[in-house]
Design a protein around this motif. Structure first.
Motif, PDB file in Angstrom:
ATOM      1  N   THR A 101       0.857  -1.188   0.000  1.00  7.73           N
ATOM      2  CA  THR A 101       0.000   0.000   0.000  1.00  7.73           C
ATOM      3  C   THR A 101       0.889   1.233   0.000  1.00  7.73           C
ATOM      4  O   THR A 101       2.091   1.157   0.277  1.00  7.73           O
ATOM      5  N   ASP A 102       0.296   2.376  -0.297  1.00 11.24           N
ATOM      6  CA  ASP A 102       1.077   3.614  -0.351  1.00 11.24           C
ATOM      7  C   ASP A 102       1.737   3.936   0.980  1.00 11.24           C
ATOM      8  O   ASP A 102       2.876   4.394   1.021  1.00 11.24           O
ATOM      9  N   LYS A 103       1.012   3.678   2.086  1.00 10.63           N
ATOM     10  CA  LYS A 103       1.575   3.982   3.413  1.00 10.63           C
ATOM     11  C   LYS A 103       2.784   3.113   3.709  1.00 10.63           C
ATOM     12  O   LYS A 103       3.826   3.594   4.146  1.00 10.63           O
ATOM     13  N   LYS A 104       2.623   1.812   3.472  1.00 11.39           N
ATOM     14  CA  LYS A 104       3.721   0.882   3.767  1.00 11.39           C
ATOM     15  C   LYS A 104       4.911   1.145   2.835  1.00 11.39           C
ATOM     16  O   LYS A 104       6.064   1.113   3.259  1.00 11.39           O
ATOM     17  N   SER A 106       5.696   3.990   1.492  1.00 13.54           N
ATOM     18  CA  SER A 106       6.332   5.239   1.926  1.00 13.54           C
ATOM     19  C   SER A 106       7.230   5.007   3.139  1.00 13.54           C
ATOM     20  O   SER A 106       8.307   5.607   3.250  1.00 13.54           O
ATOM     21  N   LEU A 107       6.810   4.123   4.046  1.00 21.72           N
ATOM     22  CA  LEU A 107       7.624   3.807   5.220  1.00 21.72           C
ATOM     23  C   LEU A 107       8.953   3.176   4.801  1.00 21.72           C
ATOM     24  O   LEU A 107      10.024   3.585   5.262  1.00 21.72           O
TER      25      LEU A 107
END
Length: 144
Positions: A101-104, A106-107
């Motif tokens: 996902t975008d959040k993961k 980005s992390l």
């Protein structure tokens, strides 16, 4: 069977043979200096070396500094490793956005970005060391 009576065998005669001979003598110091020049020229024949100098033909003396060549080789290898890291970096970014996902993603990219900053600092140090090496060793050798 006919045999050629003119053919005596052996080597073919040279078109312009060197028949004239000159002899000269050197002192021990002159001989040492002559041998140093001869060794530095890289020529295999002393007679050709002497005629080259006498008739002012262009004589190139190339000095090879092994440590400089080794440094250059290692630097080239390091350059190719940086290229590989860049290719891997691009592949990782594509994989992260494709599989997470975008959040993961980005992390993980944030962590990757921090490692990239460290690598950029190391790259700056390499550039500074290379400039220092060139000033101390390469410039010094060309002045001689």
């Amino acid at each position: 069977m006919e045999t050629n009576k003119n053919n005596k065998g052996g080597r073919k005669p040279k078109l312009n043979p060197s028949k004239n001979r000159y002899v000269f003598r050197l002192t021990d110091e002159e001989n040492i200096h002559f041998l140093k020049l001869f060794d530095a020229s890289g020529m295999a024949n002393k007679a050709k070396f002497i005629t080259t100098i006498l008739f002012q033909k262009e004589l190139k003396i190339i000095k090879v500094d092994v440590s400089t060549m080794d440094y250059h080789t290692q630097l080239t290898k390091l350059f190719y490793q940086f290229q590989s890291i860049g290719n891997n970096y691009n592949q990782i970014v594509k994989i992260l956005y494709r599989n997470f996902t975008d959040k993961k993603a980005s992390l993980y990219l944030f962590k990757l970005e921090n490692h990239t900053k460290e690598l950029a600092l190391i790259c700056k140090q390499i550039i500074e060391l290379t400039k220092e090496f060139e000033l101390k060793h390469i410039q010094k050798n060309t002045d001689k």
